[in-house]
Design a protein around this motif. Structure first.
Motif, mmCIF file in Angstrom:
data_model
loop_
_atom_site.group_PDB
_atom_site.id
_atom_site.type_symbol
_atom_site.label_atom_id
_atom_site.label_comp_id
_atom_site.label_asym_id
_atom_site.label_seq_id
_atom_site.Cartn_x
_atom_site.Cartn_y
_atom_site.Cartn_z
ATOM 1 N N PRO A 232 7.143 -7.545 -4.584
ATOM 2 C CA PRO A 232 8.209 -6.547 -4.395
ATOM 3 C C PRO A 232 7.733 -5.595 -3.284
ATOM 4 C CG PRO A 232 8.154 -6.786 -6.780
ATOM 5 C CD PRO A 232 6.773 -7.604 -6.101
ATOM 6 N N ASP A 233 6.662 -5.143 -3.362
ATOM 7 C CA ASP A 233 6.148 -4.223 -2.224
ATOM 8 C C ASP A 233 5.714 -4.998 -0.889
ATOM 9 O OD1 ASP A 233 6.704 -1.944 -3.955
ATOM 10 O OD2 ASP A 233 4.790 -2.217 -4.738
ATOM 11 N N PHE A 234 5.159 -5.886 -1.164
ATOM 12 C CA PHE A 234 4.475 -6.735 -0.025
ATOM 13 C C PHE A 234 5.230 -8.383 0.026
ATOM 14 C CE2 PHE A 234 1.441 -4.004 -1.623
ATOM 15 C CZ PHE A 234 1.249 -3.161 -0.325
ATOM 16 N N PRO A 235 6.584 -8.336 0.486
ATOM 17 C CA PRO A 235 7.224 -9.761 0.377
ATOM 18 C C PRO A 235 6.395 -10.917 1.168
ATOM 19 C CG PRO A 235 8.645 -7.786 1.045
ATOM 20 C CD PRO A 235 7.328 -7.316 1.243
ATOM 21 N N ASP A 236 5.464 -10.604 2.180
ATOM 22 C CA ASP A 236 4.728 -11.786 2.912
ATOM 23 C C ASP A 236 3.695 -12.279 2.113
ATOM 24 O OD1 ASP A 236 6.815 -11.661 4.768
ATOM 25 O OD2 ASP A 236 5.739 -10.127 6.067
ATOM 26 N N VAL A 237 3.271 -11.380 1.117
ATOM 27 C CA VAL A 237 2.059 -11.938 0.496
ATOM 28 C C VAL A 237 2.068 -13.186 -0.052
ATOM 29 C CG1 VAL A 237 2.515 -11.167 -2.062
ATOM 30 C CG2 VAL A 237 -0.144 -11.049 -1.184
ATOM 31 N N THR A 238 1.008 -14.141 0.018
ATOM 32 C CA THR A 238 0.968 -15.387 -0.233
ATOM 33 C C THR A 238 -0.533 -15.755 -1.303
ATOM 34 O OG1 THR A 238 -0.137 -16.217 1.562
ATOM 35 C CG2 THR A 238 2.239 -16.199 1.434
ATOM 36 N N ILE A 239 -0.341 -16.837 -1.902
ATOM 37 C CA ILE A 239 -1.622 -17.220 -2.725
ATOM 38 C C ILE A 239 -2.501 -17.477 -1.623
ATOM 39 C CG2 ILE A 239 -2.683 -19.022 -3.768
ATOM 40 C CD1 ILE A 239 -0.348 -19.242 -5.459
ATOM 41 N N SER A 240 -2.591 -18.015 -0.611
ATOM 42 C CA SER A 240 -3.380 -18.120 0.775
ATOM 43 C C SER A 240 -3.945 -16.881 1.154
ATOM 44 C CB SER A 240 -2.547 -18.786 1.714
ATOM 45 O OG SER A 240 -3.434 -19.099 3.047
ATOM 46 N N ARG B 46 -7.264 -2.778 -5.331
ATOM 47 C CA ARG B 46 -7.798 -3.206 -3.827
ATOM 48 C C ARG B 46 -6.872 -3.861 -2.946
ATOM 49 N NH1 ARG B 46 -13.481 -2.040 -3.856
ATOM 50 N NH2 ARG B 46 -13.748 -3.514 -2.043
ATOM 51 N N LEU B 47 -6.237 -4.734 -3.614
ATOM 52 C CA LEU B 47 -5.053 -5.760 -2.822
ATOM 53 C C LEU B 47 -4.127 -4.947 -2.403
ATOM 54 C CD1 LEU B 47 -5.038 -8.881 -5.185
ATOM 55 C CD2 LEU B 47 -5.925 -8.763 -2.744
ATOM 56 N N ARG B 48 -3.584 -3.964 -3.300
ATOM 57 C CA ARG B 48 -2.427 -2.904 -2.695
ATOM 58 C C ARG B 48 -3.157 -2.057 -1.667
ATOM 59 N NH1 ARG B 48 1.827 -2.651 -5.713
ATOM 60 N NH2 ARG B 48 1.805 -3.380 -7.874
ATOM 61 N N PHE B 49 -4.421 -1.578 -1.715
ATOM 62 C CA PHE B 49 -4.880 -0.578 -0.362
ATOM 63 C C PHE B 49 -4.915 -1.738 0.685
ATOM 64 C CE2 PHE B 49 -8.233 0.966 1.855
ATOM 65 C CZ PHE B 49 -7.972 2.140 1.925
ATOM 66 N N ILE B 50 -5.479 -2.782 0.672
ATOM 67 C CA ILE B 50 -5.713 -3.526 1.837
ATOM 68 C C ILE B 50 -4.321 -4.132 2.571
ATOM 69 C CG2 ILE B 50 -6.378 -5.881 2.512
ATOM 70 C CD1 ILE B 50 -8.627 -5.810 0.114
ATOM 71 N N LEU B 51 -3.520 -4.605 1.745
ATOM 72 C CA LEU B 51 -2.202 -4.750 2.267
ATOM 73 C C LEU B 51 -1.535 -3.917 2.960
ATOM 74 C CD1 LEU B 51 -1.228 -7.182 -0.788
ATOM 75 C CD2 LEU B 51 -1.906 -8.038 1.754
ATOM 76 N N ALA B 52 -1.484 -2.591 2.429
ATOM 77 C CA ALA B 52 -0.720 -1.211 2.973
ATOM 78 C C ALA B 52 -1.502 -0.986 3.919
ATOM 79 C CB ALA B 52 -0.896 -0.070 1.786
ATOM 80 N N ALA B 53 -2.790 -0.971 4.192
ATOM 81 C CA ALA B 53 -3.591 -0.767 5.346
ATOM 82 C C ALA B 53 -3.362 -1.665 6.650
ATOM 83 C CB ALA B 53 -5.077 -0.607 5.127
ATOM 84 N N GLN B 54 -2.930 -2.953 6.113
ATOM 85 C CA GLN B 54 -2.709 -3.846 7.217
ATOM 86 C C GLN B 54 -1.147 -3.705 7.577
ATOM 87 O OE1 GLN B 54 -3.452 -7.554 5.285
ATOM 88 N NE2 GLN B 54 -5.438 -7.944 6.695
#
Length: 247
Positions: free
Chosen positions: A28-36, A66-74
């Motif tokens: 919902p916050d990072f629509p482009d996130v994938t398992i890969s 940590r994943l939220r932090f990384i994805l938001a920083a990117q």
């Protein structure tokens, strides 16, 4: 018999989640996130989920943070992983509290419009009309149309604009208040296009490799090279302007 203790919950779910559950939680916050993508971040050592006896990943609440932090920083600051890795190390050591994770790279002061990505990113709409770009950037539709004619803002096939169009319009308007005309900005567009071509030529071979992390590695390479190119460009401009003023 005493009652069994309740299992801890993470956002209303069991204390550890599978990689598929993590994707559902983050999407919902990072629509482009994938398992890969998550696997790539794990391979880079940025997140280390536990493994079950059968080898399945189990993510804790701290792993998800940590994943939220990384994805938001990117997404918000376009940071390369080596910079994010440093920030995570500071968080782990208690040197930082993560409060800068929403600030853009090279952020301008809090009193200056555009100091945070949220200043221009619409809350719901993902496609902006010319009127919306003008409203977000506090300019006029006529000014936005001039930027389109100059090639600084390019609408999509349906005639809508991306969120970055508002940032470009806002910045161009601020430059105009300092005497920089739109015709002068064409050189910025040309320089940016040339830099993009160079970066794409570097990243394309990486993206074309036959391994599951190829696209993520290419995207990471683009972030790193783009960040370095911005630093080089701004430094070269500073040096050249200083030389002109010292003549």
């Amino acid at each position: 018999m005493s009652p069994q203790p309740a299992r801890k919950q993470v956002d209303g779910r069991p204390t550890t989640l599978s990689i598929g559950q993590v994707i559902d939680l983050l999407r919902p916050d990072f629509p482009d996130v994938t398992i890969s993508k998550v696997r790539f971040l794990e391979n880079e050592g940025l997140v280390t989920p536990e493994r079950t006896a059968s080898g399945y990943r189990r993510f804790s609440g701290s792993d998800i943070d940590r994943l939220r932090f990384i994805l938001a920083a990117q997404r918000d600051r376009y940071l390369p992983l080596k910079v994010i890795r440093t920030e995570l190390a500071q968080l782990d050591a208690g040197v930082a509290d993560g409060s800068t994770s929403t600030l853009p790279i090279g952020g301008r002061g809090e009193s200056v419009p555009g100091s945070e990505p949220g200043d221009f990113r619409p809350a719901k709409a993902t496609r902006l009309s010319a009127e919306m770009v003008a409203a977000e950037s506090e300019t006029t539709v006529a000014f936005v149309e001039q930027l389109v004619e100059a090639g600084l803002i390019v609408p999509g096939r349906a005639g809508y604009y991306e969120a970055e169009a508002a940032i470009i319009a806002k910045t161009a308007h601020e430059l105009s208040e300092h005497g920089v005309e739109i015709r002068h900005l064409r050189s910025f567009r040309t320089a940016a296009s040339r830099q993009a071509d160079v970066i794409s030529s570097i990243a394309s071979p990486v993206a074309g490799r036959k391994d599951p992390d190829a696209k993520d590695r290419a995207a990471e390479l683009v972030r790193e090279v783009a960040a370095l190119s911005v630093t080089l460009h701004s430094t070269l401009v500073t040096v050249n302007v200083r030389r002109e003023l010292d003549r």
